[in-house]
Design a protein around this motif. Structure first.
Motif, PDB file in Angstrom:
ATOM      1  N   ASP A 227       0.673  -1.273  -0.156  1.00 15.30           N
ATOM      2  CA  ASP A 227       0.072  -0.317  -0.110  1.00 15.30           C
ATOM      3  C   ASP A 227       0.938   1.614  -0.165  1.00 15.30           C
ATOM      4  OD1 ASP A 227      -2.366   1.773   0.354  1.00 15.30           O
ATOM      5  OD2 ASP A 227      -2.640   1.616   2.301  1.00 15.30           O
ATOM      6  N   ILE A 228       1.619   1.173  -1.406  1.00 16.75           N
ATOM      7  CA  ILE A 228       3.023   1.992  -1.179  1.00 16.75           C
ATOM      8  C   ILE A 228       2.387   2.956  -2.306  1.00 16.75           C
ATOM      9  CG2 ILE A 228       5.246   3.216  -1.522  1.00 16.75           C
ATOM     10  CD1 ILE A 228       4.407   2.504   1.392  1.00 16.75           C
ATOM     11  N   PRO A 229       2.049   4.760  -2.713  1.00 20.13           N
ATOM     12  CA  PRO A 229       1.974   4.821  -3.570  1.00 20.13           C
ATOM     13  C   PRO A 229       3.420   4.952  -5.082  1.00 20.13           C
ATOM     14  CG  PRO A 229       2.201   6.758  -2.412  1.00 20.13           C
ATOM     15  CD  PRO A 229       2.367   5.269  -1.360  1.00 20.13           C
ATOM     16  N   PRO A 230       2.864   4.662  -6.549  1.00 23.55           N
ATOM     17  CA  PRO A 230       3.926   5.083  -7.471  1.00 23.55           C
ATOM     18  C   PRO A 230       5.254   5.781  -7.009  1.00 23.55           C
ATOM     19  CG  PRO A 230       1.710   4.813  -8.033  1.00 23.55           C
ATOM     20  CD  PRO A 230       1.474   4.267  -6.553  1.00 23.55           C
ATOM     21  N   GLU A 231       4.711   6.736  -6.579  1.00 31.13           N
ATOM     22  CA  GLU A 231       5.740   8.093  -6.608  1.00 31.13           C
ATOM     23  C   GLU A 231       6.749   7.531  -5.513  1.00 31.13           C
ATOM     24  OE1 GLU A 231       2.636   8.542  -6.349  1.00 31.13           O
ATOM     25  OE2 GLU A 231       2.200   9.614  -4.743  1.00 31.13           O
ATOM     26  N   LYS A 232       6.139   6.369  -4.480  1.00 33.30           N
ATOM     27  CA  LYS A 232       7.356   6.114  -3.783  1.00 33.30           C
ATOM     28  C   LYS A 232       8.510   5.165  -3.825  1.00 33.30           C
ATOM     29  CE  LYS A 232       5.061   8.977   0.785  1.00 33.30           C
ATOM     30  NZ  LYS A 232       4.885   8.638   1.831  1.00 33.30           N
ATOM     31  N   ILE A 233       7.839   4.540  -4.846  1.00 34.15           N
ATOM     32  CA  ILE A 233       9.342   3.690  -5.421  1.00 34.15           C
ATOM     33  C   ILE A 233       9.765   3.649  -6.323  1.00 34.15           C
ATOM     34  CG2 ILE A 233       8.728   0.909  -5.608  1.00 34.15           C
ATOM     35  CD1 ILE A 233       5.662   1.212  -5.847  1.00 34.15           C
ATOM     36  N   ASP A 234      11.115   3.383  -6.394  1.00 29.50           N
ATOM     37  CA  ASP A 234      12.039   3.846  -7.081  1.00 29.50           C
ATOM     38  C   ASP A 234      12.832   1.888  -6.939  1.00 29.50           C
ATOM     39  OD1 ASP A 234      12.060   6.083  -7.104  1.00 29.50           O
ATOM     40  OD2 ASP A 234      13.277   6.721  -5.758  1.00 29.50           O
ATOM     41  N   VAL A 235      13.907   2.240  -7.979  1.00 29.07           N
ATOM     42  CA  VAL A 235      14.708   0.934  -9.055  1.00 29.07           C
ATOM     43  C   VAL A 235      15.847   1.376  -9.134  1.00 29.07           C
ATOM     44  CG1 VAL A 235      14.594  -0.723 -10.269  1.00 29.07           C
ATOM     45  CG2 VAL A 235      12.105   0.030 -10.382  1.00 29.07           C
ATOM     46  N   VAL A 236      16.704   0.770  -8.313  1.00 31.30           N
ATOM     47  CA  VAL A 236      18.444   1.255  -8.531  1.00 31.30           C
ATOM     48  C   VAL A 236      18.791  -0.135  -8.918  1.00 31.30           C
ATOM     49  CG1 VAL A 236      18.598   0.363  -5.839  1.00 31.30           C
ATOM     50  CG2 VAL A 236      20.324   1.546  -7.585  1.00 31.30           C
ATOM     51  N   ILE A 237      19.792   0.405  -9.636  1.00 31.44           N
ATOM     52  CA  ILE A 237      20.334  -1.250 -10.517  1.00 31.44           C
ATOM     53  C   ILE A 237      21.440  -2.097  -9.176  1.00 31.44           C
ATOM     54  CG2 ILE A 237      21.709  -2.612 -11.999  1.00 31.44           C
ATOM     55  CD1 ILE A 237      18.979  -1.455 -13.519  1.00 31.44           C
ATOM     56  N   HIS A 238      21.451  -2.661  -9.024  1.00 30.42           N
ATOM     57  CA  HIS A 238      22.459  -3.665  -7.656  1.00 30.42           C
ATOM     58  C   HIS A 238      23.221  -5.202  -8.607  1.00 30.42           C
ATOM     59  CE1 HIS A 238      24.635  -4.977  -4.735  1.00 30.42           C
ATOM     60  NE2 HIS A 238      23.422  -6.009  -3.815  1.00 30.42           N
ATOM     61  N   PRO A 239      23.895  -5.181  -9.214  1.00 31.60           N
ATOM     62  CA  PRO A 239      24.533  -6.233 -10.669  1.00 31.60           C
ATOM     63  C   PRO A 239      24.849  -7.432  -8.992  1.00 31.60           C
ATOM     64  CG  PRO A 239      25.811  -4.227 -11.320  1.00 31.60           C
ATOM     65  CD  PRO A 239      24.534  -3.786 -10.162  1.00 31.60           C
ATOM     66  N   GLN A 240      25.263  -6.572  -7.521  1.00 29.94           N
ATOM     67  CA  GLN A 240      25.693  -8.595  -7.275  1.00 29.94           C
ATOM     68  C   GLN A 240      24.469  -8.845  -6.499  1.00 29.94           C
ATOM     69  OE1 GLN A 240      27.044  -5.147  -6.380  1.00 29.94           O
ATOM     70  NE2 GLN A 240      28.746  -5.296  -7.857  1.00 29.94           N
ATOM     71  N   SER A 241      23.465  -8.687  -6.769  1.00 26.06           N
ATOM     72  CA  SER A 241      22.123  -9.219  -6.433  1.00 26.06           C
ATOM     73  C   SER A 241      23.118  -9.571  -4.923  1.00 26.06           C
ATOM     74  CB  SER A 241      21.471 -10.522  -6.735  1.00 26.06           C
ATOM     75  OG  SER A 241      20.967  -9.725  -8.114  1.00 26.06           O
ATOM     76  N   ILE A 242      22.723  -9.059  -4.183  1.00 24.99           N
ATOM     77  CA  ILE A 242      23.260  -9.094  -2.211  1.00 24.99           C
ATOM     78  C   ILE A 242      22.216  -7.801  -1.359  1.00 24.99           C
ATOM     79  CG2 ILE A 242      25.001  -8.492  -0.480  1.00 24.99           C
ATOM     80  CD1 ILE A 242      25.468 -11.079  -2.048  1.00 24.99           C
ATOM     81  N   ILE A 243      21.646  -6.925  -1.608  1.00 23.53           N
ATOM     82  CA  ILE A 243      20.425  -6.273  -0.696  1.00 23.53           C
ATOM     83  C   ILE A 243      20.048  -6.353  -1.295  1.00 23.53           C
ATOM     84  CG2 ILE A 243      19.819  -4.003  -0.333  1.00 23.53           C
ATOM     85  CD1 ILE A 243      22.978  -3.061   0.208  1.00 23.53           C
ATOM     86  N   HIS A 244      18.939  -6.582  -0.960  1.00 30.22           N
ATOM     87  CA  HIS A 244      17.713  -7.227  -2.444  1.00 30.22           C
ATOM     88  C   HIS A 244      16.131  -6.561  -1.977  1.00 30.22           C
ATOM     89  CE1 HIS A 244      19.924 -11.387  -2.467  1.00 30.22           C
ATOM     90  NE2 HIS A 244      19.162 -11.382  -1.468  1.00 30.22           N
ATOM     91  N   SER A 245      16.348  -5.272  -1.235  1.00 33.91           N
ATOM     92  CA  SER A 245      15.736  -4.564  -1.436  1.00 33.91           C
ATOM     93  C   SER A 245      16.030  -2.953  -0.260  1.00 33.91           C
ATOM     94  CB  SER A 245      14.547  -4.225  -2.142  1.00 33.91           C
ATOM     95  OG  SER A 245      14.429  -4.583  -3.063  1.00 33.91           O
ATOM     96  N   ILE A 246      15.373  -2.262  -0.081  1.00 39.15           N
ATOM     97  CA  ILE A 246      15.672  -1.550   1.450  1.00 39.15           C
ATOM     98  C   ILE A 246      14.545  -0.592   1.293  1.00 39.15           C
ATOM     99  CG2 ILE A 246      16.992   1.159   1.638  1.00 39.15           C
ATOM    100  CD1 ILE A 246      18.664  -0.243  -0.667  1.00 39.15           C
ATOM    101  N   VAL A 247      14.144  -0.392   2.439  1.00 38.12           N
ATOM    102  CA  VAL A 247      13.041   0.809   2.875  1.00 38.12           C
ATOM    103  C   VAL A 247      13.479   1.983   3.330  1.00 38.12           C
ATOM    104  CG1 VAL A 247      11.037   1.258   4.222  1.00 38.12           C
ATOM    105  CG2 VAL A 247      11.395  -1.103   3.262  1.00 38.12           C
ATOM    106  N   GLU A 248      13.238   3.082   3.362  1.00 37.52           N
ATOM    107  CA  GLU A 248      14.230   4.088   3.848  1.00 37.52           C
ATOM    108  C   GLU A 248      12.847   4.783   4.012  1.00 37.52           C
ATOM    109  OE1 GLU A 248      16.145   7.124   1.256  1.00 37.52           O
ATOM    110  OE2 GLU A 248      13.871   7.925   1.348  1.00 37.52           O
ATOM    111  N   PHE A 249      12.677   5.399   5.123  1.00 38.18           N
ATOM    112  CA  PHE A 249      11.767   6.172   6.871  1.00 38.18           C
ATOM    113  C   PHE A 249      12.614   7.412   6.661  1.00 38.18           C
ATOM    114  CE2 PHE A 249      12.995   1.642   7.970  1.00 38.18           C
ATOM    115  CZ  PHE A 249      10.997   1.564   8.318  1.00 38.18           C
ATOM    116  N   VAL A 250      10.900   8.338   7.526  1.00 35.35           N
ATOM    117  CA  VAL A 250      11.168   9.703   7.105  1.00 35.35           C
ATOM    118  C   VAL A 250      12.324  10.430   7.751  1.00 35.35           C
ATOM    119  CG1 VAL A 250       8.423   9.833   6.608  1.00 35.35           C
ATOM    120  CG2 VAL A 250       9.444   9.602   9.140  1.00 35.35           C
ATOM    121  N   ASP A 251      13.350   9.139   8.980  1.00 33.54           N
ATOM    122  CA  ASP A 251      14.465  10.381   9.559  1.00 33.54           C
ATOM    123  C   ASP A 251      15.571  10.653   8.409  1.00 33.54           C
ATOM    124  OD1 ASP A 251      15.223   7.550   9.806  1.00 33.54           O
ATOM    125  OD2 ASP A 251      14.737   7.194  12.077  1.00 33.54           O
ATOM    126  N   GLY A 252      15.722   9.064   7.833  1.00 34.70           N
ATOM    127  CA  GLY A 252      16.331   9.255   6.499  1.00 34.70           C
ATOM    128  C   GLY A 252      17.131   8.092   7.098  1.00 34.70           C
TER     129      GLY A 252
END
Ligand code: NDP
Ligand code: MG
Length: 385
Positions: A227-252
């Motif tokens: 339930d997160i709006p599209p404008e708050k979803i980003d994609v980043v290329i990470h060729p090693q596939s070690i970090i599987h995704s990231i949640v960013e919070f309001v405090d940075g």
């Protein structure tokens, strides 16, 4: 503790077999209640011998007869309604949906309607009918737990804060086999595109990873699941596939989940969530990691990503059309009917050509799915002429 009974739908595929590996490792906790495949008779027979489920499904009716003759004590289903029967089986506690493509939609709906925990690798059902599935899960009070590694990572990272404190979801993408390479997309062969650098997966998702359509579908999947709006979803290329995704919070703060790339980990987490169990997967040895690198995933370089955001912006049946068009295009590429470079452009043309419906009943979605498939088949024939 009583073992949880699991329906493994798509048991003969990449995720299905890895799910059975996890169940085998924790046989005190989990029991296979049913297995289901489309046509792989020999592998499903082997699985029935080993796991002795009560029920089995094979799509093809003739193959179902063979299976019944081989295993007279097992209830064998086939055809259109069988998967739904397995998904809502009274005995079942957890449904693992590891079916590829739109065929996973009805079993997902049946599982959620019956109040089962749905552990889903099948992202297509969320892309097509995320709103319906999530609202149904709310009504029946059940949980939909993602197996997709990015979404599993997001789910784990989200435990660090509340929903209102999330400022951004950052999905990582390996970039597929061609990232950073000089490739002629017009002459590329299916074997080259199937050869993913970090993951061994079924053919559909492997091609989707090469076109970035997989990440496109995952953006839509993340939108509905969390339930997160599209404008708050980003994609980043990470060729090693070690970090599987990231949640960013309001405090940075950015909370990431890391591990070696092995789907057994998210499969197991989905089965045991919110608990964790020991696994056979080695933790990362950080000193041995050479580097973790990140590159922008802009929508000009990866037009498939642009299509996902466009589909979300349009809403209604647009994501279902995107999904169906892609399924047909990938098949056509694998069968040598279109070029790799035509996959995304044909999907885009299909999205531009088909009328979007903004009411989204299941009927509308299935109708959009059929219309998009017909359009694509015609479009591909036309191109061949
Ligand atoms: P595979 O092609 O390896 O396996 C697909 C499975 O679905 C097979 O068991 C196949 O049976 C079965 N199946 C297909 N159609 C039907 C049907 N109509 N009825 C019953 N069974 C059916 O795919 P993957 O395991 O790679 O992917 C499965 C899902 O998981 C996809 O949605 C994919 O996007 C997702 N996923 C996969 C990842 C991976 O690492 N593989 C990672 C993240 C997500 P049969 O063998 O008989 O054809
Ligand atoms: Mg994924």
């Amino acid at each position: 503790m009583k073992a949880k009974k699991i329906a493994v739908l798509g048991s003969t595929g990449s995720i299905g077999t890895q799910t059975l590996d996890v169940i085998r490792m924790h046989s005190d906790r989990f029991k296979v209640q049913s297995v289901a495949a489309r046509s792989n008779l020999e592998l499903i027979s082997k699985q029935i011998k080993e796991f002795v489920p009560e029920k089995a499904f094979i799509y093809d009716k003739d193959l179902a007869c063979v299976l019944r003759a081989r295993f007279p004590d097992i209830f064998v289903l086939s055809g259109e309604d069988g998967l739904c029967m397995l998904a809502q089986d009274r005995e079942v506690d957890i449904v693992v949906n590891a079916i590829v493509g739109a065929s996973g939609l009805i079993p997902s709906l049946c599982a959620v309607r019956a109040g089962k925990r749905l552990c889903t690798a099948n992202k297509e059902s969320l892309v097509m009918a995320g709103e319906i599935l999530m609202s149904l899960a709310g009504q029946t009070g059940t949980k939909i737990i993602p197996i997709d590694s990015e979404h599993s990572a997001l789910l784990q990272a989200m435990l660090s804060g509340s929903h209102s404190e999330i400022s951004r979801l950052i999905l990582t993408a390996s970039g597929g086999p061609f990232f950073g390479k000089d490739v002629d997309y017009d002459t590329l062969k299916p074997e080259q595109a199937l050869n993913h650098p970090n993951w061994s997966m079924g053919p559909k998702i492997s091609i989707d990873s090469a076109t970035m359509m997989n990440k496109a579908l995952e953006v839509i999947e993340a939108h509905w699941l969390f339930d997160i709006p599209p404008e708050k979803i980003d994609v980043v290329i990470h060729p090693q596939s070690i970090i599987h995704s990231i949640v960013e919070f309001v405090d940075g703060s950015q909370i990431a989940q890391m591990s070696i790339p092995d789907m057994k980990l998210p499969v197991q987490y989905a089965l045991t969530y919110p608990e964790r169990l020991e696994s056979t997967i080695n933790a990362l040895n950080l000193e041995e990691l050479e580097e973790l690198t990140f590159y922008p995933a802009d929508r000009e370089t990866f037009p498939a990503l642009g299509l996902a955001f466009k589909a979300l912006e349009i809403g209604g049946t647009a994501p279902a059309i995107l999904n169906a068009a892609d399924e047909i295009a990938v098949n056509a590429f694998l069968n040598g009917k279109i070029r790799f470079s035509e996959i995304t452009s044909l999907v885009q043309e299909c999205m531009n050509s088909i009328k979007i419906t903004h009411r989204i009943s299941l009927e509308d979605i299935l109708d959009a799915d059929r219309t998009a498939r017909d359009w694509m088949v015609e479009g591909i024939k036309e191109q061949a002429r």
